[in-house]
Design an enzyme around this catalytic site. Structure first.
Site, PDB file in Angstrom:
ATOM      1  N   HIS A   1       0.868  -1.099  -0.075  1.00  0.00           N
ATOM      2  CA  HIS A   1       0.178   0.073  -0.022  1.00  0.00           C
ATOM      3  C   HIS A   1       0.907   1.431  -0.126  1.00  0.00           C
ATOM      4  O   HIS A   1       1.818   1.491   0.550  1.00  0.00           O
ATOM      5  CB  HIS A   1      -1.053   0.089   1.084  1.00  0.00           C
ATOM      6  CG  HIS A   1      -0.385  -0.301   2.491  1.00  0.00           C
ATOM      7  ND1 HIS A   1       0.024  -1.628   3.058  1.00  0.00           N
ATOM      8  CD2 HIS A   1       0.027   0.403   3.543  1.00  0.00           C
ATOM      9  CE1 HIS A   1       0.842  -1.483   4.124  1.00  0.00           C
ATOM     10  NE2 HIS A   1       0.802  -0.344   4.400  1.00  0.00           N
TER      11      HIS A   1
ATOM     12  N   HIS B   1       0.938   5.120   0.999  1.00  0.00           N
ATOM     13  CA  HIS B   1       0.209   6.212   2.006  1.00  0.00           C
ATOM     14  C   HIS B   1       0.512   7.477   1.449  1.00  0.00           C
ATOM     15  O   HIS B   1       1.335   7.955   0.849  1.00  0.00           O
ATOM     16  CB  HIS B   1       1.104   6.085   3.443  1.00  0.00           C
ATOM     17  CG  HIS B   1       1.123   5.026   4.173  1.00  0.00           C
ATOM     18  ND1 HIS B   1       0.267   4.966   5.368  1.00  0.00           N
ATOM     19  CD2 HIS B   1       1.865   3.746   4.159  1.00  0.00           C
ATOM     20  CE1 HIS B   1       0.578   3.744   6.047  1.00  0.00           C
ATOM     21  NE2 HIS B   1       1.634   3.284   5.155  1.00  0.00           N
TER      22      HIS B   1
HETATM   23  P1  5GP Z   1       2.011   0.192   7.285  1.00  0.00           P
HETATM   24  O1  5GP Z   1       2.410   0.256   8.738  1.00  0.00           O
HETATM   25  O2  5GP Z   1       1.782  -1.565   6.886  1.00  0.00           O
HETATM   26  O3  5GP Z   1       2.741   0.808   6.086  1.00  0.00           O
HETATM   27  O4  5GP Z   1       0.687   0.682   7.307  1.00  0.00           O
HETATM   28  C1  5GP Z   1      -0.730   0.093   7.295  1.00  0.00           C
HETATM   29  C2  5GP Z   1      -1.617   1.002   7.664  1.00  0.00           C
HETATM   30  O5  5GP Z   1      -3.058   0.399   7.370  1.00  0.00           O
HETATM   31  C3  5GP Z   1      -1.656   1.903   9.054  1.00  0.00           C
HETATM   32  O6  5GP Z   1      -1.636   3.142   8.611  1.00  0.00           O
HETATM   33  C4  5GP Z   1      -3.012   1.399   9.384  1.00  0.00           C
HETATM   34  O7  5GP Z   1      -3.680   2.515  10.359  1.00  0.00           O
HETATM   35  C5  5GP Z   1      -4.030   1.000   8.161  1.00  0.00           C
HETATM   36  N1  5GP Z   1      -4.781  -0.056   8.554  1.00  0.00           N
HETATM   37  C6  5GP Z   1      -4.511  -1.087   9.362  1.00  0.00           C
HETATM   38  N2  5GP Z   1      -5.776  -1.978   9.225  1.00  0.00           N
HETATM   39  C7  5GP Z   1      -6.879  -1.366   8.556  1.00  0.00           C
HETATM   40  C8  5GP Z   1      -8.036  -1.394   8.222  1.00  0.00           C
HETATM   41  O8  5GP Z   1      -8.717  -2.409   8.648  1.00  0.00           O
HETATM   42  N3  5GP Z   1      -8.918  -0.503   7.597  1.00  0.00           N
HETATM   43  C9  5GP Z   1      -8.141   0.633   7.093  1.00  0.00           C
HETATM   44  N4  5GP Z   1      -8.775   1.416   6.446  1.00  0.00           N
HETATM   45  N5  5GP Z   1      -6.884   0.958   7.192  1.00  0.00           N
HETATM   46  C10 5GP Z   1      -6.276   0.075   8.067  1.00  0.00           C
END
Ligand code: 5GP
Ligand code: ZN
Length: 144
Positions: A100, A102
């Site tokens: 993903h 951001h």
């Molecule tokens: P990472 O640390 O993997 O780059 O970011 C994962 C992101 O996914 C985090 O910012 C977290 O808040 C978001 N996230 C985790 N679970 C969910 C979910 O069920 N729905 C949404 N919309 N965001 C999520």
């Protein structure tokens, strides 16, 4: 039921505030936003890390992130800029194993608010926020 929460969102089995969708890409609000409008852009296909992501799909992923960065500037969120980032792999603090991008809207002088957001990660008015970003995308489209 998929073990991947983002695949569940793609399938419509888990809720999300969607801001953009096409046949290969989905963008929705982060559930714990750092700033208002913090959006995640994902490939619909499950690719845990960049190593698993088709390069052409990665290009499409960034293209949508690029447009969202422009859209938040044109939206009522009145962003002045955005941070775009991919945390690739556990070593880089990736917590959801579905690639993903951001897109984190920024305002001039928001340093303290941003720092607070990193700690609080609190969502406010997600439906209105998603609508504002969709409207920003429409404004961007109208410039073509
Ligand atoms: P990472 O640390 O993997 O780059 O970011 C994962 C992101 O996914 C985090 O910012 C977290 O808040 C978001 N996230 C985790 N679970 C969910 C979910 O069920 N729905 C949404 N919309 N965001 C999520
Ligand atoms: Zn997935």
């Amino acid at each position: 039921m998929s073990a991947c929460v983002f695949c569940e969102i793609v399938a419509g089995n888990a809720p999300a505030d969607r801001v953009y969708e096409d046949d290969e890409i989905l963008a929705f609000l982060d559930i714990r936003p750092i700033t208002r409008g913090h959006t995640l852009v994902i490939p619909k296909h499950h690719a845990p890390e960049l190593d698993d992501l088709d390069a052409e799909l990665g290009t499409r992923l960034f293209r949508v992130g690029h447009r969202l960065a422009l859209a938040v500037r044109r939206s009522d969120l009145r962003a002045d800029g955005a941070n775009l980032a991919i945390n690739d792999g556990k070593a880089a603090f990736q917590t959801v194993a579905h690639t993903h991008l951001h897109v984190v809207p920024r305002r001039h002088g928001d340093k303290l608010r941003f720092a607070g957001g990193l700690i609080l990660r609190r969502s406010t008015e997600p439906e209105a926020t998603a609508a504002a970003i969709r409207a920003g995308l429409e404004r961007l489209e109208a410039e073509r």
